[in-house]
Design an enzyme around this catalytic site. Structure first.
Site, PDB file in Angstrom:
ATOM      1  CD  GLU A  96      -4.631  -1.190   3.437  1.00 29.14           C
ATOM      2  OE1 GLU A  96      -3.548  -1.503   2.931  1.00 29.14           O
ATOM      3  OE2 GLU A  96      -4.839  -1.215   4.661  1.00 29.14           O
ATOM      4  CG  HIS A 131      -0.482   0.258   2.522  1.00 31.02           C
ATOM      5  ND1 HIS A 131      -1.174  -0.070   3.663  1.00 31.02           N
ATOM      6  CD2 HIS A 131       0.674   0.821   2.954  1.00 31.02           C
ATOM      7  CE1 HIS A 131      -0.481   0.290   4.719  1.00 31.02           C
ATOM      8  NE2 HIS A 131       0.639   0.829   4.323  1.00 31.02           N
TER       9      HIS A 131
END
Ligand code: PGA
Length: 222
Positions: A130, A125
Site C-alpha cells: 500500500e 498499490h
C-alpha cells in the site's frame, strides 16, 4: 516507458502466449501470479492452451489473513478455480501463515521468478504493498488501507467481511523478478497507471518503483 494499449482480450492473449513459450521452452520455470479481476483473462487463455505446467512452480503475490482456502474470496480458492484445478503444476505457493517467513528465500532458491504478472490498485498499490511501502520491503503481513478494503468489497457480501490484513510479497521481492507484466484494465486505472509510470518514483505510489525495473512491460486497456 511505453504503455502498450490494446483490447483486454489481445493483452491477455499476448501475455498467455509469452507464458506458454517460456514454459514450453524451459526445463523448469517459475511464475509469479496475481489475483483480482485483471488476470482472469490471462488464466482463461492459458486453460485453453496446449501447455504442460508439470515442471512449473508458482508463487502467488498475496493472500488475505483469516480466510481459509475453502473461502470463495481466498486467493487460493480463486487460483484453484481459474487455473490450478484445470492444469497440473509442479507446485503452487502462497504467502500464507506457514510459508510467509520463508517466501523470499524460497523464491531465491527456485532461482527467482521468470515472469511476474501484476495488476495495479487505484491507489497505486502492487500486490498489497500500500502507499508508504518502502522499496526494500519483503514478504510480510500488512494492514490494508481503507481504499483497498472499499475496492475489494465488491467481491464480498458486505464491506465488514473484507479482511483488514494480508500477507504479501514486498516491493523488493517483486523487483527481483526477471520479467514483469503490469496490466491495468479499465478507465478507472488510467490516471494512476500514468502517474506510476511517468511521475516521480515514490513510496506513495508503490507501482512507481517499477520504473526502475529493467524488464517491465506495461499494458492498458479501456
Ligand atoms: P483488480 O485489482 O485486478 O481486481 O482491479 C488489482 C489490484 O488491486 O492490484
Amino acid at each position: 516507458m511505453r504503455i502498450r494499449r490494446n483490447t483486454y482480450q489481445k493483452v491477455c492473449h499476448q501475455i498467455a502466449s509469452t507464458i506458454k513459450k517460456l514454459v514450453n521452452d524451459s526445463e523448469f520455470s517459475v511464475l509469479g501470479l496475481a489475483t483480482g479481476s485483471t488476470p482472469i483473462g490471462i488464466y482463461e487463455q492459458l486453460r485453453k492452451m496446449d501447455v504442460d505446467f508439470k515442471k512449473t512452480l508458482t508463487y502467488n503475490l498475496d493472500e488475505y489473513v483469516g480466510l481459509d482456502k475453502s473461502h470463495p474470496q481466498s486467493y487460493k480458492y480463486f487460483m484453484n478455480e481459474h487455473l490450478f484445478k484445470h492444469k497440473e503444476f509442479h507446485s503452487n505457493n502462497f504467502p500464507d501463515e506457514k510459508l510467509c517467513p520463508y517466501y523470499d528465500s524460497m523464491i531465491d532458491n527456485s532461482d527467482g521468478i521468470d515472469i511476474q504478472i501484476l495488476g495495479i490498485g487505484t491507489n497505486g498499490h502492487i500486490a498489497f504493498n500500500e502507499p508508504g511501502t518502502p522499496r526494500d520491503s519483503v514478504t510480510r503481513i500488512v494492514d490494508l488501507t481503507e481504499n483497498t478494503i472499499k475496492d475489494n468489497s465488491r467481491f464480498f457480501n458486505s464491506i465488514d467481511e473484507v479482511p483488514t490484513q494480508a500477507r504479501t510479497m514486498g516491493i523488493e521481492t517483486i523487483m527481483k523478478s526477471k520479467e514483469i507484466y503490469l496490466v491495468a484494465q479499465g478507465k478507472h486505472k488510467k490516471e494512476i497507471l500514468e502517474k506510476a509510470m511517468y511521475g516521480d518514483i515514490t513510496p506513495e505510489i508503490p507501482a512507481s518503483f517499477l520504473q526502475e525495473h529493467q524488464n517491465l512491460k506495461v499494458y492498458y486497456s479501456d
